[in-house]
Design a protein around this motif. Structure first.
Motif, PDB file in Angstrom:
ATOM      1  N   ALA B  50      97.761 -61.125  59.637  1.00  0.00           N
ATOM      2  CA  ALA B  50      96.690 -61.099  58.639  1.00  0.00           C
ATOM      3  C   ALA B  50      97.189 -61.514  57.257  1.00  0.00           C
ATOM      4  O   ALA B  50      96.403 -61.584  56.328  1.00  0.00           O
ATOM      5  CB  ALA B  50      96.081 -59.699  58.583  1.00  0.00           C
ATOM      6  N   LEU B  52      99.317 -59.776  55.410  1.00  0.00           N
ATOM      7  CA  LEU B  52      99.358 -58.572  54.578  1.00  0.00           C
ATOM      8  C   LEU B  52     100.713 -57.887  54.624  1.00  0.00           C
ATOM      9  O   LEU B  52     100.830 -56.698  54.348  1.00  0.00           O
ATOM     10  CB  LEU B  52      98.284 -57.587  55.043  1.00  0.00           C
ATOM     11  N   TRP B  82      91.632 -65.975  56.421  1.00  0.00           N
ATOM     12  CA  TRP B  82      90.714 -64.854  56.613  1.00  0.00           C
ATOM     13  C   TRP B  82      89.314 -65.425  56.762  1.00  0.00           C
ATOM     14  O   TRP B  82      88.984 -66.420  56.127  1.00  0.00           O
ATOM     15  CB  TRP B  82      90.717 -63.948  55.382  1.00  0.00           C
ATOM     16  N   HIS B  83      88.530 -64.749  57.542  1.00  0.00           N
ATOM     17  CA  HIS B  83      87.135 -65.094  57.715  1.00  0.00           C
ATOM     18  C   HIS B  83      86.978 -66.319  58.617  1.00  0.00           C
ATOM     19  O   HIS B  83      86.204 -66.281  59.553  1.00  0.00           O
ATOM     20  CB  HIS B  83      86.432 -65.326  56.379  1.00  0.00           C
ATOM     21  N   LEU B  88      90.715 -58.464  60.048  1.00  0.00           N
ATOM     22  CA  LEU B  88      91.391 -57.214  60.403  1.00  0.00           C
ATOM     23  C   LEU B  88      90.364 -56.089  60.371  1.00  0.00           C
ATOM     24  O   LEU B  88      89.770 -55.835  59.330  1.00  0.00           O
ATOM     25  CB  LEU B  88      92.517 -56.946  59.404  1.00  0.00           C
ATOM     26  N   LEU B  89      90.156 -55.448  61.527  1.00  0.00           N
ATOM     27  CA  LEU B  89      89.202 -54.343  61.560  1.00  0.00           C
ATOM     28  C   LEU B  89      89.825 -53.137  60.867  1.00  0.00           C
ATOM     29  O   LEU B  89      90.951 -52.788  61.144  1.00  0.00           O
ATOM     30  CB  LEU B  89      88.872 -53.938  62.998  1.00  0.00           C
ATOM     31  N   PRO B  90      89.085 -52.501  59.975  1.00  0.00           N
ATOM     32  CA  PRO B  90      89.649 -51.381  59.235  1.00  0.00           C
ATOM     33  C   PRO B  90      89.839 -50.164  60.125  1.00  0.00           C
ATOM     34  O   PRO B  90      89.118 -49.973  61.098  1.00  0.00           O
ATOM     35  CB  PRO B  90      88.607 -51.099  58.171  1.00  0.00           C
ATOM     36  N   THR B 110      77.684 -60.353  53.446  1.00  0.00           N
ATOM     37  CA  THR B 110      78.494 -61.223  54.280  1.00  0.00           C
ATOM     38  C   THR B 110      77.784 -62.558  54.483  1.00  0.00           C
ATOM     39  O   THR B 110      76.647 -62.574  54.907  1.00  0.00           O
ATOM     40  CB  THR B 110      78.722 -60.552  55.653  1.00  0.00           C
ATOM     41  N   PRO B 111      78.453 -63.669  54.169  1.00  0.00           N
ATOM     42  CA  PRO B 111      77.807 -64.954  54.391  1.00  0.00           C
ATOM     43  C   PRO B 111      77.719 -65.256  55.879  1.00  0.00           C
ATOM     44  O   PRO B 111      78.467 -64.676  56.647  1.00  0.00           O
ATOM     45  CB  PRO B 111      78.760 -65.935  53.691  1.00  0.00           C
ATOM     46  N   LEU B 152      79.092 -55.526  60.402  1.00  0.00           N
ATOM     47  CA  LEU B 152      79.715 -56.389  59.403  1.00  0.00           C
ATOM     48  C   LEU B 152      80.689 -57.367  60.060  1.00  0.00           C
ATOM     49  O   LEU B 152      80.755 -58.541  59.698  1.00  0.00           O
ATOM     50  CB  LEU B 152      80.466 -55.542  58.364  1.00  0.00           C
ATOM     51  N   VAL B 153      81.456 -56.860  61.022  1.00  0.00           N
ATOM     52  CA  VAL B 153      82.429 -57.716  61.692  1.00  0.00           C
ATOM     53  C   VAL B 153      81.726 -58.752  62.570  1.00  0.00           C
ATOM     54  O   VAL B 153      82.100 -59.921  62.594  1.00  0.00           O
ATOM     55  CB  VAL B 153      83.398 -56.858  62.534  1.00  0.00           C
TER      56      VAL B 153
END
Lengths: 319, 474
Positions: B50, B52, B82-83, B88-90, B110-111, B152-153
Motif C-alpha cells: 500500500a 505505507l 491507491w484507488h 487498504l481495508l481499515p 467517493t467518486p 465505501l470500498v
C-alpha cells in the motif's frame, strides 16, 4: 447523558450569576484589605495629593458612607448591585456607567480587531503547518510562535513604537484620534494572541489530517479539496473554537498593558486608575464587565462546539 | 493478469532483516490469506504494497500491480496507485469513517459522482436504511459501521483489496457477515490479500493460504490442503492450537465468593444495556462471559470492578455489600486485564520502570516481582524496552505480572487474546487458567471464542439483548 440546550443555557446563566457575585465580593474585599485608609486614597485622587486635608477626608468618609461597619457597607452595596445600580465614581462623582460605557467601546474595538488579526495571521499558518508535522513550515511556524510567545506585550509594543513611529514616522505613537492610531495596539495584541492560536490550529490540523479517516478517503480516490473541506476541516477547527475563551481571557489581560503603553483611554487604563484610587464602584463594575464578557465568550464557544461536533451533545467520549 | 505479484520482497530495519525474499501472487477473483506469528512482520507486507511502510524501513524487491511493476522501495509510486489499483481495508471502522460526516455524505464523497437516490440505493443494498444514512459514525452500531465501510470500498474501483486483521474483535455473527462480504467482493472479480491470525478466515473463505515464518514464506498452497496437512511448524502449531481440540477438564470446585451480583442492571450513558442479573464469581474458578458485540460485556466487567456505576441492583465484594469505603480498601485487588496490553503502559518508558511504580502503590510488592516474572517467562532484557517495542504476547505477560503483583482477588480479562496468534493465544489462556488454579484467582474471561470458553471455563455466562434471556449460567 447529553444536556439539552435549555438546561445548558440555564446552567450557564446560573453560573454567570454566581461568578458575578464572587467577583463583586472579591473586588470589595480586595479594596478593603489593601493597607492604608480607603477614604484617604480616594480623597487624594479626587482633590490631588498635595491639597488633601484631614477635614476633607472625614467629609468624604461621611458622604460615601465609608464610616459604616464593613459588613453593612457590603450588604448595602450588594443590594444596590442586585437592583442594577452601580452608583457613582467616588473620585469623579460621575455615574459609573457613564465612566465605563464609552471606554468599553474603544477597548472592545481594539480587542476585536486584535482577535481578528490574530485569526487571520495564525489560523492559516497553523493549519498549513499541521499538514506536514515536522516539515520545514511546521518548524518555522513553531520557532516564530515560540519567539513571539516569549516576547512580552510591553516589550514588543515598545520596539514597534521606536521602530515604526519614532524612527520611520509611519504611524502615530499614542492616542486614539484616527484609525491609524489603532494599528500598533492591534498588531501588538495580535502578536500576543497568535502563538497559542497557531499551535492549537496546528495540532488540530495535524490530528485531523493524519487521521486514518483522511488516508482512507484518499485511498478511495476522493479529490484532495473535497477531503480538506468535508473530512478534515471540521475536526481540525473544533480545538480552535474550544480555545477561543482562552483567547478572550488573553485579550482582557493584554489590553491592560497595551492601553497603558499606547495611552488609549479604554477600560484597562480606567481599571488601573480606579485601583490606585480605591474607587470601589468603578472597580466592581469593571470586574463584573470582564466576568460577563468572558462568560459570554465561553457560552458562545460552547454553543458553536455543540453545533460543530454532535458527539459533544451526546455526552462526549464514545468508546 | 495478476492483481498482485510480489517478487523477492525484503524489508530491513536497523540492519536487521524483518522479511526475506517474499514471493506471493494473487489473481483477480482470488483470495490469499497470509498467516504468521504476532509481531512476525506480516503486516509489513500489506504496508509495503500500500506504500505505507514507515520511513525507517528499507525495502528491496519488486511489486507488480496489474500492468504496473514498481520497486518496493518506491513507496511514493505505490501510493500513487491507491484507488486505481489498491485499497487498504481499515481495521477499525471507528477510525476509518470521517467522524463528523453523515453516512450518506461519506458514500457520496467517493467518486464517481452519485446522486442522493443512487447513494441511498447503495446503502439499502447493504442493509442501511434512510434513517441510518443520516446518522454520524458514532451513532451507528459496530455492525452498521462495518457495512458502511463495505459500501465505501465497494464503490471504489481498486482491483486489489488489502486487509490487516479484518476480523479482530468481531463476534461470530459479525465475522460471518464480513466473510460473506469478502466472498461477494471476490465473486465480483476483486483480488483479496488478507493478513490474519484467525484461522476461521481461510477456513470459511478457502482460496490460497501462505504461512510466514521467521521472515520467509514457509508454505503456500490451497487453504484446504494446508489446513488439513500443514508442513510448516507455525501452521502445525496454529492447527494444533484450535480450541476445539483442547482436552476437556473437570470444573474446579472453587473457593470463597469474590464477587456477587444481585439483580444487577448495567447501563452506559443513561442507556440500559442488560439486567437484572444474578450470579456470583468464586476464587479459583474461571467464568466465561459471551455475547454479541455491543451488548455490554465490557460494561458488565467494569461494573463488577466498580469502574462503572451499576444502573440498579446490588454488588458484593468478598461477601460484603460494596460501598465507597470497601471499594477504596479493596481497589487494588479487583483488576482488569485490558484488550490491548501495549496501551496500558506509558509510551516510550521502559516497562521495568512502570513495574517499579508498583512498589509505591503498595509497599511490599517489590520482592514478589522477580519470581513472578520468572514464572511468566519475562526476561530482564524485555523490561528495558518500551511497550511499543515488544510483541502483543509479551506485553500481555508484563501486564499480567503487574496485576498479579497486587495479589488480586478478581481479574476481569477483557478479550485478552484477540490480538494474539493461535499458539500464543493458547499459551496466554492456559496461563490464566493455571493462575486461577494455583493462586485461587477468580477470573472473568470476556471473549467471543466459545470453543475456548467451553474448554477452559468452569461456568459460562451469556449476555443477551434486554428482554431476552439476560444471562444464563451453564
Amino acid at each position: 447523558m447529553g444536556l439539552s440546550l435549555a438546561r445548558l443555557l440555564a446552567a450557564r446563566l446560573a453560573q454567570a450569576g454566581l461568578v458575578a457575585l464572587v467577583v463583586a465580593t472579591l473586588c470589595f474585599a480586595a479594596l478593603q484589605a489593601l493597607p492604608g485608609d480607603l477614604a484617604l486614597r480616594v480623597a487624594a485622587a479626587r482633590f490631588g495629593e498635595d491639597r488633601v486635608s484631614a477635614a476633607m477626608v472625614e467629609a468624604l468618609r461621611a458622604e460615601a458612607g465609608l464610616d459604616r461597619p464593613v459588613l453593612l457597607q457590603y450588604g448595602a452595596w450588594l443590594a444596590d448591585l442586585a437592583r442594577g445600580r452601580f452608583g457613582r465614581s467616588l473620585v469623579t462623582g460621575q455615574p459609573v456607567l457613564a465612566e465605563v460605557a464609552p471606554r468599553l467601546g474603544l477597548t472592545l474595538r481594539v480587542g476585536a480587531l486584535g482577535l481578528l488579526a490574530a485569526l487571520l495571521l495564525a489560523l492559516p499558518a497553523g493549519l498549513a503547518a499541521g499538514r506536514r508535522p515536522g516539515g520545514w513550515l511546521d518548524r518555522g511556524v513553531a520557532a516564530l510562535a515560540a519567539l513571539l510567545a516569549s516576547a512580552p506585550s510591553f516589550a514588543l509594543g515598545g520596539v514597534l513604537v521606536v521602530l515604526l513611529s519614532v524612527r520611520l514616522r509611519w504611524l502615530p505613537v499614542a492616542g486614539d484620534a484616527t484609525p491609524w492610531h489603532l494599528v500598533l495596539p492591534v498588531v501588538t495584541l495580535a502578536a500576543a494572541l497568535a502563538p497559542g492560536l497557531a499551535r492549537v490550529a496546528r495540532h488540530g490540523m495535524a490530528e485531523a489530517h493524519g487521521a486514518y479517516a483522511t488516508q482512507f478517503a484518499r485511498m478511495r480516490g476522493v479529490a484532495p479539496w473535497r477531503i480538506g473541506l468535508r473530512v478534515v476541516a471540521r475536526p481540525a477547527l473544533v480545538p480552535v473554537v474550544a480555545y477561543l475563551p482562552v483567547l478572550a481571557m488573553q485579550v482582557t489581560e493584554g489590553f491592560i498593558a497595551i492601553e497603558m503603553l499606547f495611552n488609549l483611554d479604554g477600560i484597562g487604563q480606567l481599571l488601573i486608575r480606579s485601583l490606585m484610587a480605591r474607587d470601589l464602584p468603578v472597580v466592581a463594575a469593571l470586574g463584573l464587565a470582564f466576568a460577563l464578557l468572558l462568560g459570554a465568550a465561553t457560552l458562545l464557544a460552547e454553543l458553536s462546539l455543540r453545533a460543530m461536533d454532535p458527539r459533544l451533545r451526546a455526552g462526549g467520549a464514545t468508546a | 493478469m495478476k492483481a498482485l505479484r510480489i517478487e523477492g520482497l525484503g524489508i530491513r530495519h536497523d540492519g536487521r532483516a524483518m522479511l526475506r525474499d517474499v514471493c506471493l501472487e494473487v489473481a483477480e477473483g482470488e483470495s490469499l490469506c497470509l498467516i504468521g506469528a504476532s509481531g512476525g512482520g506480516k503486516s509489513l507486507i500489506a504496508a509495503a504494497v500500500a506504500g505505507l511502510l514507515p520511513g525507517c524501513m528499507e525495502a528491496t524487491g519488486w511489486i507488480g500491480l496489474g500492468p504496473h511493476r514498481l520497486r518496493a522501495a518506491d513507496q511514493r509510486g505505490l501510493r500513487a496507485l491507491w484507488h486505481s489499483r489498491t485499497c487498504l481495508l481499515p481495521q477499525e471502522p471507528a477510525q476509518a469513517l470521517a467522524p463528523l460526516l453523515p453516512a450518506l455524505s461519506q458514500l457520496r464523497l467517493t467518486p464517481p459522482w452519485l446522486d442522493r437516490a443512487g447513494a441511498l440505493g447503495w446503502l439499502a443494498r447493504l442493509g442501511l436504511d434512510s434513517r441510518a444514512a443520516a446518522r454520524l459514525p458514532f451513532q451507528l452500531s459496530g455492525g452498521m459501521a462495518q457495512r458502511l465501510l463495505a459500501a465505501l470500498v465497494l464503490r471504489g474501483q481498486a482491483p486489489l483489496l488489502l486487509a490487516d486483521e479484518p476480523t479482530k474483535g468481531l463476534d461470530p455473527a459479525r465475522r460471518a457477515e464480513l466473510l460473506a462480504l469478502f466472498a461477494t467482493l471476490r465473486a465480483e472479480g476483486r483480488a483479496l490479500l488478507l493478513i490474519t491470525h484467525d484461522l476461521a478466515v481461510p477456513q470459511a473463505l478457502g482460496g490460497q493460504i501462505a504461512v510466514l515464518e521467521e521472515g520467509r514464506i514457509a508454505e503456500c498452497g490451497p487453504a484446504e490442503s494446508v489446513l488439513a496437512a500443514p508442513r510448516s511448524a507455525f501452521a502445525r502449531a496454529c492447527v494444533a492450537a484450535d480450541p476445539r481440540l483442547w482436552p476437556a477438564r473437570a470444573p474446579a470446585a472453587g473457593g470463597e465468593e469474590v464477587a456477587r451480583a444481585e439483580a444487577l442492571a448495567i447501563g452506559r450513558g443513561g442507556r440500559a444495556l442488560a439486567g437484572p442479573l444474578d450470579f456470583s464469581l468464586h476464587a479459583g474458578r474461571m467464568t466465561a462471559l459471551l455475547g454479541p458485540s455491543g451488548i455490554g460485556k465490557t460494561t458488565l466487567g467494569d461494573t463488577l470492578l466498580a469502574l462503572a456505576p451499576p444502573a440498579a441492583g446490588r454488588l458484593c465484594w468478598l461477601g460484603r455489600p460494596l460501598d465507597t469505603r470497601l471499594r477504596q480498601s479493596l481497589r487494588t485487588r479487583f483488576q482488569k486485564l485490558h484488550q490491548d496490553p501495549t496501551r496500558v503502559f506509558p509510551r516510550q518508558r521502559p516497562l521495568g520502570e512502570s513495574l517499579a511504580d508498583l512498589a509505591r502503590l503498595r509497599p511490599g510488592t517489590a520482592p514478589a516481582l522477580p519470581p513472578l516474572l520468572e514464572r511468566l517467562g519475562i526476561s530482564p532484557a524485555l523490561l528495558r524496552r518500551p511497550p511499543e517495542a515488544v510483541s502483543g504476547g509479551e506485553a500481555q505477560r508484563v501486564a499480567l505480572a503487574r496485576l498479579l503483583a497486587l495479589r488480586p482477588a478478581l481479574l476481569v480479562a477483557d478479550e485478552p487474546c484477540s490480538r494474539l496468534d493461535p499458539p500464543t493465544r493458547r499459551a496466554a489462556l492456559h496461563l490464566l487458567r493455571g493462575l486461577a488454579d494455583a493462586e485461587g484467582l477468580g477470573v472473568l474471561l470476556i471473549t467471543h471464542d466459545a470453543a475456548a470458553a467451553r474448554a477452559l471455563a468452569d461456568a459460562t455466562l451469556c449476555l443477551g439483548p434486554p428482554g431476552g434471556g439476560m444471562a444464563r449460567e451453564g
